[in-house]
Enzyme design. Structure first.
Site, PDB file in Angstrom:
ATOM      1  N   THR A 193    -111.830  13.785 -33.370  1.00 53.45           N
ATOM      2  CA  THR A 193    -111.836  14.612 -32.155  1.00 53.45           C
ATOM      3  C   THR A 193    -112.040  16.091 -32.452  1.00 53.45           C
ATOM      4  O   THR A 193    -111.689  16.560 -33.548  1.00 53.45           O
ATOM      5  CB  THR A 193    -110.486  14.415 -31.423  1.00 53.45           C
ATOM      6  N   ASP A 194    -112.518  16.818 -31.449  1.00 49.89           N
ATOM      7  CA  ASP A 194    -112.650  18.279 -31.598  1.00 49.89           C
ATOM      8  C   ASP A 194    -111.287  18.968 -31.590  1.00 49.89           C
ATOM      9  O   ASP A 194    -111.176  20.132 -31.984  1.00 49.89           O
ATOM     10  CB  ASP A 194    -113.542  18.858 -30.486  1.00 49.89           C
ATOM     11  N   GLU A 195    -110.234  18.248 -31.134  1.00 50.86           N
ATOM     12  CA  GLU A 195    -108.922  18.897 -30.991  1.00 50.86           C
ATOM     13  C   GLU A 195    -108.327  19.310 -32.335  1.00 50.86           C
ATOM     14  O   GLU A 195    -107.406  20.119 -32.371  1.00 50.86           O
ATOM     15  CB  GLU A 195    -107.944  17.979 -30.248  1.00 50.86           C
ATOM     16  N   TYR A 253    -100.674  14.856 -31.211  1.00 51.67           N
ATOM     17  CA  TYR A 253    -101.884  14.019 -31.262  1.00 51.67           C
ATOM     18  C   TYR A 253    -102.914  14.614 -32.221  1.00 51.67           C
ATOM     19  O   TYR A 253    -103.385  13.944 -33.144  1.00 51.67           O
ATOM     20  CB  TYR A 253    -102.486  13.863 -29.864  1.00 51.67           C
ATOM     21  N   LYS A 303    -104.411  13.239 -35.821  1.00 51.71           N
ATOM     22  CA  LYS A 303    -105.839  12.986 -36.059  1.00 51.71           C
ATOM     23  C   LYS A 303    -106.331  13.833 -37.238  1.00 51.71           C
ATOM     24  O   LYS A 303    -107.124  13.381 -38.061  1.00 51.71           O
ATOM     25  CB  LYS A 303    -106.663  13.300 -34.804  1.00 51.71           C
TER      26      LYS A 303
END
Ligand code: NAD
Ligand code: DAU
Length: 356
Positions: free
Chosen positions: A134-136, A160, A164
């Site tokens: 993810t970009d997060e 989260y 990741k």
């Protein structure tokens, strides 16, 4: 030839498996999914009777099971979609995120490393482990800052995104240390069919149609970069096919929008496609609620590497993708009703209280 997919009963994994097997000549898919609240076999119902799809109910952290599946099916690639994926749930219950996203990925990597190490040299060279991320992991951008490139510093802000990020680091380390042929994709926010209605876009559609409030966190000016799920799936296929080993590819739609703009668009499309009785707009159901703790203000993906190296670009604009998405939910009330189980209702009550 076979590929093994984890998390293929979830939103993106499910769309990926459906799109992959839509090709008549496609390699078969072994689909390993734990069927958490977010996994739904109904998403895969159209594959019933298709011998190219082998569904296995199980945990990617179950080393014995994964080892057996790898030995039995001899996949030429493993694609890891499985995760706990909802930021709000990671805030109220972070442990499952560490367990699944960190430990689960670690156990999977260990089983895959052992399998890959035992392959003949041709099969070993052809093998790929593709990790969907993810970009997060890159944290939050300020208003004028350039979009995330692959070399942007990791700065995860939620349990989260931290879990990741940890999984991305493990994947990278397995390449660097053991030579495992890995590829990693870091994608922006997806939307489209089969999206679980705890995430912004499907939640707004489903609540609007049910006459419920549309809960916008804080001022609603947080920005996300939206990509139609099938474009994410095509990017993953392209990276699997031609990505350079050990490389990271950012995936995004060049489509930054504030949350409130997204909610307005959903309301306007519903006003057009399924007007409320009495002629009032669905916008009247919008309510601003307490903000998400630690809420990232802005994400934006720079997808030039994927475009320049591998020639990928999205097929849908936001206008075409969101229209198809709203139509899909209007056409599939049964799917929505069945995913809204008792456990889901408890989550909504705990998260939104009176606004539920
Ligand atoms: P999802 O929550 O809809 O689906 C996750 C799936 O993984 C479910 O089917 C669940 O049953 C399964 N699963 C969970 N734990 C498992 C385990 N231990 N073993 C096997 N299966 C397990 O998630 P999603 O939105 O489809 O996201 C898929 C992947 O893409 C995730 O890794 C996520 O971090 C990443 N991602 C998501 C988005 C997005 O906008 N949704 C964007 C970028 C990246
Ligand atoms: O950026 C990629 C990520 O996108 C993925 O890695 C995650 O798995 C995926 O869930 C998604 O995370 P977000 O937190 O961005 O998605 P979500 O749909 O939960 O929220 C989108 C934005 O909308 C976010 O700024 C929070 C806001 N929001 C969300 C909900 C559920 C609201 O304002 N109200 C809501 O009720």
């Amino acid at each position: 030839m076979t590929i093994l997919v984890t998390g293929g009963a979830g939103f993106i994994g499910g769309n990926f498996v459906l799109d992959w097997l839509a090709e008549p000549q496609a390699e078969s898919v072994v689909n390993l999914d734990k069927l958490t609240y977010a996994g739904n076999l109904e998403t895969l119902a159209s594959l019933s009777g298709d011998s190219r799809h082998v569904f296995v109910h199980g945990d990617m952290a179950d080393a014995e099971l994964v080892t057996r599946l790898l030995a039995e099916h001899q996949p030429r690639a493993v694609l890891n979609f499985a995760a706990e994926s909802h930021v709000d749930r990671s805030i109220s219950g972070p442990e499952a995120f560490v367990q699944t996203n960190v430990m689960g990925t670690f156990k999977l990597l260990e089983a895959v490393r052992a399998y890959w190490g035992g392959l003949a040299s041709g099969a070993q060279q052809a093998f790929r482990f593709l990790h969907v991320s993810t970009d997060e992991v890159y944290g939050s951008l300020g208003p004028g800052e350039a979009a995330f490139t692959e070399s942007h510093r990791y700065q995860p802000n939620s349990p989260y995104s931290a879990s990741k990020a940890a999984s991305d680091h493990l994947v990278r380390a397995y390449h660097h240390t053991y030579g495992l042929p890995v590829l990693t994709t870091n994608c922006s926010n997806n939307y489209g069919p089969f999206h679980f209605p705890e995430k912004l876009i499907p939640l707004m559609i489903v609540n609007a149609l049910a006459g419920k409030l549309l809960p916008v966190y804080g001022d609603g000016m947080q920005i996300r970069d939206w990509l139609y799920v099938k474009d994410h799936c095509s990017a993953i296929r392209r990276v699997l096919q031609a990505g350079r080993l050990g490389e990271v590819y950012n995936v995004g739609g060049w489509n930054e929008k504030a949350n409130i703009e997204i909610v307005h668009t959903v309301c306007d499309l519903l006003d057009e496609m399924q007007p409320r009785a009495g002629g009032l707009s669905y916008r009247g159901q919008i309510t601003h609620v307490t903000d998400r703790p630690g809420h990232d203000r802005r994400y934006a993906i720079d997808a030039r590497k994927l475009h320049g190296e591998l020639g990928w670009k999205p097929a849908e604009t936001f206008d075409t993708g969101i229209r198809q998405t709203v139509s899909w939910y209007l056409d599939h009330p049964g799917w929505v009703a069945r995913v809204q189980s008792g456990a889901y209702r408890e989550w909504v009550q705990a998260q939104y209280g009176q606004a539920a």
